[in-house]
Design a protein around this motif. Structure first.
Motif, PDB file in Angstrom:
ATOM      1  N   ALA A   1      -6.151 -12.124 -12.686  1.00  0.00           N
ATOM      2  CA  ALA A   1      -7.140 -12.768 -11.827  1.00  0.00           C
ATOM      3  C   ALA A   1      -8.434 -11.962 -11.747  1.00  0.00           C
ATOM      4  N   SER A   2      -8.320 -10.645 -11.699  1.00  0.00           N
ATOM      5  CA  SER A   2      -9.512  -9.796 -11.594  1.00  0.00           C
ATOM      6  C   SER A   2     -10.398  -9.938 -12.827  1.00  0.00           C
ATOM      7  N   PHE A   3      -9.792  -9.916 -14.007  1.00  0.00           N
ATOM      8  CA  PHE A   3     -10.587 -10.043 -15.235  1.00  0.00           C
ATOM      9  C   PHE A   3     -11.154 -11.448 -15.395  1.00  0.00           C
ATOM     10  N   ALA A   4     -10.381 -12.471 -15.002  1.00  0.00           N
ATOM     11  CA  ALA A   4     -10.885 -13.840 -15.083  1.00  0.00           C
ATOM     12  C   ALA A   4     -12.049 -14.040 -14.123  1.00  0.00           C
ATOM     13  N   ASP A   5     -11.924 -13.515 -12.904  1.00  0.00           N
ATOM     14  CA  ASP A   5     -13.017 -13.608 -11.944  1.00  0.00           C
ATOM     15  C   ASP A   5     -14.250 -12.874 -12.458  1.00  0.00           C
ATOM     16  N   TRP A   6     -14.044 -11.707 -13.042  1.00  0.00           N
ATOM     17  CA  TRP A   6     -15.158 -10.924 -13.588  1.00  0.00           C
ATOM     18  C   TRP A   6     -15.912 -11.725 -14.649  1.00  0.00           C
ATOM     19  N   MET A   7     -15.176 -12.442 -15.477  1.00  0.00           N
ATOM     20  CA  MET A   7     -15.815 -13.252 -16.509  1.00  0.00           C
ATOM     21  C   MET A   7     -16.512 -14.476 -15.930  1.00  0.00           C
ATOM     22  N   GLY A   8     -15.940 -15.049 -14.859  1.00  0.00           N
ATOM     23  CA  GLY A   8     -16.443 -16.319 -14.370  1.00  0.00           C
ATOM     24  C   GLY A   8     -17.532 -16.262 -13.322  1.00  0.00           C
ATOM     25  N   VAL A   9     -17.486 -15.273 -12.416  1.00  0.00           N
ATOM     26  CA  VAL A   9     -18.434 -15.263 -11.304  1.00  0.00           C
ATOM     27  C   VAL A   9     -19.825 -14.854 -11.769  1.00  0.00           C
ATOM     28  N   SER A  10     -20.810 -15.078 -10.915  1.00  0.00           N
ATOM     29  CA  SER A  10     -22.199 -14.799 -11.257  1.00  0.00           C
ATOM     30  C   SER A  10     -22.461 -13.300 -11.386  1.00  0.00           C
ATOM     31  N   THR A  11     -23.542 -12.985 -12.051  1.00  0.00           N
ATOM     32  CA  THR A  11     -23.921 -11.572 -12.208  1.00  0.00           C
ATOM     33  C   THR A  11     -24.255 -10.953 -10.855  1.00  0.00           C
ATOM     34  N   ALA A  12     -24.730 -11.777  -9.922  1.00  0.00           N
ATOM     35  CA  ALA A  12     -25.034 -11.276  -8.584  1.00  0.00           C
ATOM     36  C   ALA A  12     -23.782 -10.779  -7.870  1.00  0.00           C
TER      37      ALA A  12
ATOM     38  N   ALA B   1     -11.058  -6.134  -4.624  1.00  0.00           N
ATOM     39  CA  ALA B   1     -12.382  -6.480  -5.155  1.00  0.00           C
ATOM     40  C   ALA B   1     -13.423  -6.632  -4.064  1.00  0.00           C
ATOM     41  N   ALA B   2     -13.051  -7.315  -2.971  1.00  0.00           N
ATOM     42  CA  ALA B   2     -14.026  -7.629  -1.915  1.00  0.00           C
ATOM     43  C   ALA B   2     -13.970  -6.650  -0.755  1.00  0.00           C
ATOM     44  N   THR B   3     -12.806  -6.509  -0.149  1.00  0.00           N
ATOM     45  CA  THR B   3     -12.696  -5.663   1.041  1.00  0.00           C
ATOM     46  C   THR B   3     -12.898  -4.193   0.714  1.00  0.00           C
ATOM     47  N   PHE B   4     -12.235  -3.717  -0.342  1.00  0.00           N
ATOM     48  CA  PHE B   4     -12.371  -2.310  -0.736  1.00  0.00           C
ATOM     49  C   PHE B   4     -13.650  -2.042  -1.518  1.00  0.00           C
ATOM     50  N   GLY B   5     -14.290  -3.106  -2.015  1.00  0.00           N
ATOM     51  CA  GLY B   5     -15.547  -2.954  -2.736  1.00  0.00           C
ATOM     52  C   GLY B   5     -15.418  -2.428  -4.148  1.00  0.00           C
ATOM     53  N   TRP B   6     -14.255  -2.580  -4.757  1.00  0.00           N
ATOM     54  CA  TRP B   6     -14.055  -2.072  -6.110  1.00  0.00           C
ATOM     55  C   TRP B   6     -14.664  -3.003  -7.160  1.00  0.00           C
ATOM     56  N   GLY B   7     -14.936  -4.248  -6.781  1.00  0.00           N
ATOM     57  CA  GLY B   7     -15.468  -5.214  -7.733  1.00  0.00           C
ATOM     58  C   GLY B   7     -14.357  -5.768  -8.614  1.00  0.00           C
ATOM     59  N   TYR B   8     -14.669  -6.854  -9.332  1.00  0.00           N
ATOM     60  CA  TYR B   8     -13.652  -7.504 -10.157  1.00  0.00           C
ATOM     61  C   TYR B   8     -13.284  -6.667 -11.375  1.00  0.00           C
ATOM     62  N   LEU B   9     -14.264  -6.108 -12.057  1.00  0.00           N
ATOM     63  CA  LEU B   9     -13.965  -5.297 -13.229  1.00  0.00           C
ATOM     64  C   LEU B   9     -13.219  -4.032 -12.831  1.00  0.00           C
ATOM     65  N   GLY B  10     -13.691  -3.375 -11.779  1.00  0.00           N
ATOM     66  CA  GLY B  10     -13.018  -2.166 -11.317  1.00  0.00           C
ATOM     67  C   GLY B  10     -11.582  -2.437 -10.916  1.00  0.00           C
ATOM     68  N   SER B  11     -11.362  -3.543 -10.213  1.00  0.00           N
ATOM     69  CA  SER B  11     -10.003  -3.912  -9.814  1.00  0.00           C
ATOM     70  C   SER B  11      -9.142  -4.184 -11.037  1.00  0.00           C
ATOM     71  N   GLY B  12      -9.712  -4.892 -12.010  1.00  0.00           N
ATOM     72  CA  GLY B  12      -8.954  -5.197 -13.222  1.00  0.00           C
ATOM     73  C   GLY B  12      -8.517  -3.944 -13.952  1.00  0.00           C
TER      74      GLY B  12
END
Length: 240
Positions: free
Chosen positions: A190-201, A142-153
Motif C-alpha cells: 500500500a505504501s509503494f502504491a500510494d507513493w506512485m499514485g498520490v500527488s507530488t504535493a 506515513a501520515a501520523t509519524f510523518g515518514w511519508g509513503y516512500l519512507g514507509s514503504g
C-alpha cells in the motif's frame, strides 16, 4: 512458487489501496463502500462454494478483501475521525482475537490445514483483519509519524525481511513467520502504491490512483493467469 505467491500478495495490497482511493473519489463514499461490500461478498461466496482451489477465484477474493479492508480502515478515520493509532491498535486486537479463537478451536493456525468449512472461515476472517490492520498501520507511519509513503514503504520492505531471516535461522516457526510476513505485506504494498499514485504535493509521483490501479491489476491478472494455465501452485495452496 513461494516467491510468486508473495509477489502477487504484495501487488494485491497495493492495487486494493489505490482502487479503494480511486472509488472513494470517483463515487460518493457510501456508494463506493457499498460496491466494495457487494464485491467482497460475491468473491467470498464464489471462493467458499468452489469445489477445489482455483487461482482466479482465490486471488479475486484476496483483491476484494484488500479493497474492502482499505475502505473499512479509511471509514474509521475519515468518516468517524478515529486516529490511525487507535484504529491500528483496535485492528491488532481484533486480529489477535481471531487467531486466538482459531487456534483454540482448531488447534493450529497452519494454512496447510485449511481445506474448507470452519477453518476456511477462520482463514478469510484473519485475512480481512490483516488487511484492515495493515492499512491503518501504513497510514499511521506515513501520515501520523510523518515518514511519508516512500519512507514507509522502505521501512516495511526491511521489516518483512525479519520474519524471513528469523525463519531461516530457526528462531521463528513457519506459522508465526507466515502470518507476521502476511500482515507486513499490506502496508508494504500500500505504501509503494500510494507513493506512485498520490500527488507530488503529498510526496508521491503523481501518476494517479486510477492508472496505478490499472497497471498493478494488469500485472496481477498476468501472474494469476500464468498460475491458472501452468497449475504450478495446485499442490501448494490447499485453500478452497
Amino acid at each position: 512458487m513461494t516467491a510468486l505467491f508473495w509477489i502477487i500478495k504484495v501487488l494485491t495490497t497495493g492495487m486494493g489501496e489505490t482502487a479503494s482511493d480511486f472509488l472513494a473519489h470517483a463515487l460518493a463514499p457510501p456508494v463506493a463502500v457499498g460496491i466494495g461490500a457487494v464485491g467482497l461478498a460475491a468473491a467470498l461466496v464464489a471462493q467458499l462454494w468452489a469445489p477445489r482451489y482455483r487461482a482466479g477465484i482465490y486471488w479475486f477474493a484476496v483483491v476484494m478483501v484488500s479493497i474492502f479492508g482499505t475502505m473499512a480502515a479509511d471509514v474509521l478515520h475519515v468518516a468517524l475521525g478515529i486516529p490511525y493509532a487507535v484504529s491500528t491498535a483496535a485492528f491488532a486486537v481484533a486480529l489477535a482475537a481471531i487467531l486466538w479463537l482459531w487456534y483454540r478451536t482448531e488447534g493450529t493456525l497452519s494454512i496447510h490445514t485449511v481445506i474448507a468449512g470452519r477453518r476456511e472461515l477462520f482463514y478469510w476472517s484473519t485475512v480481512l483483519a490483516t488487511f484492515a490492520l495493515g492499512t491503518a498501520a501504513g497510514d499511521l507511519t506515513a501520515a501520523t509519524f510523518g515518514w511519508g509513503y516512500l519512507g514507509s514503504g522502505l521501512i516495511f520492505a526491511a521489516a518483512i525481511a525479519v520474519p524471513a531471516v528469523a525463519f531461516r535461522a530457526r528462531r521463528l516457526g513457519p506459522v508465526a513467520a507466515f502470518w507476521t510476513a502476511y500482515v507486513i505485506t499490506r502496508p508494504l504494498g500500500a505504501s509503494f502504491a500510494d507513493w506512485m499514485g498520490v500527488s507530488t504535493a503529498r510526496g508521491g509521483l503523481g501518476l494517479g490512483t486510477g492508472p496505478v490501479t490499472a497497471a498493478w491489476a494488469a500485472v496481477i491478472v498476468a501472474l494469476v493467469g500464468y498460475l491458472a494455465y501452468s497449475r504450478a501452485d495446485r499442490a501448494q495452496v490447499p485453500i478452497g
